[in-house]
Design a protein around this motif. Structure first.
Motif, short mmCIF file in Angstrom:
data_model
loop_
_atom_site.label_atom_id
_atom_site.label_comp_id
_atom_site.label_asym_id
_atom_site.label_seq_id
_atom_site.Cartn_x
_atom_site.Cartn_y
_atom_site.Cartn_z
N TRP A 35 0.77 -1.34 -0.01
CA TRP A 35 -0.03 -0.10 -0.08
C TRP A 35 1.00 1.12 0.03
N THR A 40 2.64 6.10 -2.61
CA THR A 40 3.46 7.07 -2.44
C THR A 40 4.86 7.04 -3.02
N ARG A 154 -1.41 6.42 10.71
CA ARG A 154 -1.04 5.41 9.51
C ARG A 154 -0.96 6.41 8.37
N PHE A 160 6.71 10.61 6.36
CA PHE A 160 7.84 11.51 6.63
C PHE A 160 9.32 10.72 7.20
N GLY A 205 -5.07 14.76 3.94
CA GLY A 205 -4.16 14.11 2.81
C GLY A 205 -4.60 14.43 1.41
N ASN A 270 9.43 11.93 3.02
CA ASN A 270 9.34 13.52 2.76
C ASN A 270 10.07 13.97 3.99
N GLY A 297 3.61 22.89 0.83
CA GLY A 297 3.75 22.26 2.12
C GLY A 297 2.66 22.88 3.06
O1 UT7 Z 1 4.88 18.25 2.18
C1 UT7 Z 1 3.37 18.06 2.10
C2 UT7 Z 1 3.12 16.76 3.00
N1 UT7 Z 1 1.93 15.98 2.79
C3 UT7 Z 1 1.64 15.62 1.68
O2 UT7 Z 1 2.26 15.72 0.34
C4 UT7 Z 1 0.47 14.58 1.36
C5 UT7 Z 1 -0.35 14.58 0.28
N2 UT7 Z 1 -1.10 13.46 0.34
C6 UT7 Z 1 -0.92 12.24 0.20
O3 UT7 Z 1 0.03 11.88 -0.04
C7 UT7 Z 1 -2.02 11.12 0.17
O4 UT7 Z 1 -3.43 11.89 0.25
C8 UT7 Z 1 -1.80 10.14 1.19
C9 UT7 Z 1 -0.60 9.38 0.86
C10 UT7 Z 1 -1.76 10.67 2.70
C11 UT7 Z 1 -3.02 9.02 1.38
O5 UT7 Z 1 -2.98 8.49 -0.13
P1 UT7 Z 1 -4.76 8.48 -0.90
O6 UT7 Z 1 -4.41 7.84 -1.80
O7 UT7 Z 1 -5.05 9.94 -0.82
O8 UT7 Z 1 -5.55 7.87 0.11
P2 UT7 Z 1 -6.84 8.44 0.86
O9 UT7 Z 1 -6.68 9.50 1.61
O10 UT7 Z 1 -7.96 8.53 -0.38
O11 UT7 Z 1 -7.41 7.22 1.79
C12 UT7 Z 1 -7.71 5.91 1.10
C13 UT7 Z 1 -7.89 4.86 2.20
C14 UT7 Z 1 -8.76 5.35 3.33
O12 UT7 Z 1 -9.30 4.31 3.89
P3 UT7 Z 1 -11.09 4.30 3.74
O13 UT7 Z 1 -11.30 5.47 4.11
O14 UT7 Z 1 -11.25 4.16 2.04
O15 UT7 Z 1 -11.40 2.98 4.20
C15 UT7 Z 1 -7.51 5.57 4.35
O16 UT7 Z 1 -7.94 5.42 5.86
O17 UT7 Z 1 -6.50 4.40 2.61
C16 UT7 Z 1 -6.52 4.56 3.90
N3 UT7 Z 1 -5.15 4.59 4.36
C17 UT7 Z 1 -4.33 3.78 4.33
N4 UT7 Z 1 -4.38 2.52 4.32
C18 UT7 Z 1 -3.27 1.59 4.63
C19 UT7 Z 1 -4.52 5.98 4.81
N5 UT7 Z 1 -3.04 5.75 5.17
C20 UT7 Z 1 -3.15 4.34 4.85
C21 UT7 Z 1 -2.04 3.39 5.24
N6 UT7 Z 1 -2.04 2.19 4.80
N7 UT7 Z 1 -0.63 3.84 5.73
#
Ligand code: UT7
Length: 310
Positions: A35, A40, A154, A160, A205, A270, A297
């Motif tokens: 995942w 990522t 998670r 990071f 996110g 990151n 950021g």
């Molecule tokens: O420098 C700036 C700092 N921050 C960033 O750049 C962050 C930018 N955002 C991201 O990189 C992405 O939004 C994330 C990597 C944080 C999350 O990826 P996503 O593809 O946007 O996932 P999502 O938030 O749409 O979540 C999809 C699912 C959720 O579950 P449900 O609600 O569909 O059941 C999350 O709870 O993935 C779940 N999820 C995880 N699953 C497994 C979130 N984190 C994890 C994880 N492992 N670590």
């Protein structure tokens, strides 16, 4: 009087030795190596231990950068530290690093602009140098992200890593001439990524993900327009390393080949303000090449810069 253009004459990185692979999280969080890598691009990150602070990592990168630039701490006119993870509220991390840099008497200050901190700092360095006020500036981006992320969240703990990068910026010289810098801030998005006074980081996110792509694209378009050049004339696209899918989305909009986009996200994750100087160290120097750098950021801050290698 003709002023010399601000030029990055050396950049260096420091990563703490402890490698933490994605599999580490499988033991105690509902996540998996697959995942994390698919969503990522991250395979592992470095974590500093309890004995190593943000300023310790910054110092290591700074010493390497000074050595590469062939100058001593005594030659520095101004010390800037971009960080969102200071050792303590006061004095600044810049003041702590100054005290550890033997012989350095330079004024020093921190810059708080989250992951855009290095480019924000570079804009300060450029302005001071081109005003004629200073000749040699040391800019450090250093972060101990493990001190602010919730180990049980998670969606952030996997993203990071800790590390530092440093650059010496001089009036003139050989290196990366800073041709243009643009800064931006969407203050209405400050709820999307924040650290409360007492507590750990909170992040929306998807909001950050979408805004990073939108502002990244706009920043590139703006810089190309201002410099009157086409994307094909850029040799290196140096992105802040937050998520490989953000980079790939922007890459697709401009149809840039992957060879022009160095990445470190797979082994650093990151590292916030440290990510761009860490990448700059890895690009072999060749004359007459153009670099375009983009960062974004918390804030929501964003920034872009164009350099020409001399
Ligand atoms: O420098 C700036 C700092 N921050 C960033 O750049 C962050 C930018 N955002 C991201 O990189 C992405 O939004 C994330 C990597 C944080 C999350 O990826 P996503 O593809 O946007 O996932 P999502 O938030 O749409 O979540 C999809 C699912 C959720 O579950 P449900 O609600 O569909 O059941 C999350 O709870 O993935 C779940 N999820 C995880 N699953 C497994 C979130 N984190 C994890 C994880 N492992 N670590």
């Amino acid at each position: 009087m003709i002023r010399q253009p601000a030029t990055i004459v050396a950049s260096a990185a420091y990563l703490p030795p402890n490698r933490v692979p994605n599999a580490h999280f499988e033991g105690y969080l509902d996540t998996s190596d697959a995942w994390i890598f698919e969503r990522t691009g991250i395979k592992e990150r470095r974590w500093a231990d309890d004995t190593m602070s943000t300023s310790d990592m910054g110092l290591m990168a700074a010493q390497k950068a000074l050595e590469k630039a062939g100058i001593t701490p005594r030659d520095i006119d101004l010390l800037l530290v971009a960080t969102m993870t200071p050792d303590q509220p006061l004095p600044s991390t810049a003041a702590l690093i100054q005290s550890k840099l033997d012989g350095c008497k330079a004024p020093a200050m921190d810059i708080s602009a989250a992951c855009s901190g290095y480019l924000y700092g570079l804009s300060v360095a450029k302005a001071y140098i081109e005003s004629g006020m200073y000749q040699n500036i040391l800019l450090i981006g250093c972060e101990k992200m493990t001190q602010v992320v919730d180990p049980l969240d998670r969606s952030t703990v996997i993203l990071f890593g800790d590390g530092a990068g440093a650059s010496v910026i001089k009036a003139g010289g050989k290196g990366l001439r800073i041709d243009r810098i643009v800064l931006g801030l969407d203050g209405h998005l400050n709820h999307a990524l924040f650290i409360p006074q007492s507590g750990k980081m909170k992040m929306l996110g998807q909001e950050i993900f979408k805004t990073a792509i939108q502002r990244g694209v706009e920043t590139i378009e703006f810089l190309l327009h201002q410099e009157k050049i086409a994307i094909e004339e850029i040799d290196h696209l140096v992105f802040h390393q937050a998520n490989l899918r953000i980079i790939q989305n922007i890459q697709k909009r401009f149809n840039v080949p992957s060879e022009k986009i160095p990445t470190s996200i797979d082994f650093t994750a990151n590292t916030s303000a440290a990510s761009i100087p860490i990448l700059l160290e890895s690009i072999p120097h060749q004359e007459n090449q153009r670099y375009l750098s983009v960062a974004f950021g918390a804030g929501f801050t964003y920034a872009g810069a164009i350099f020409t290698s001399l």
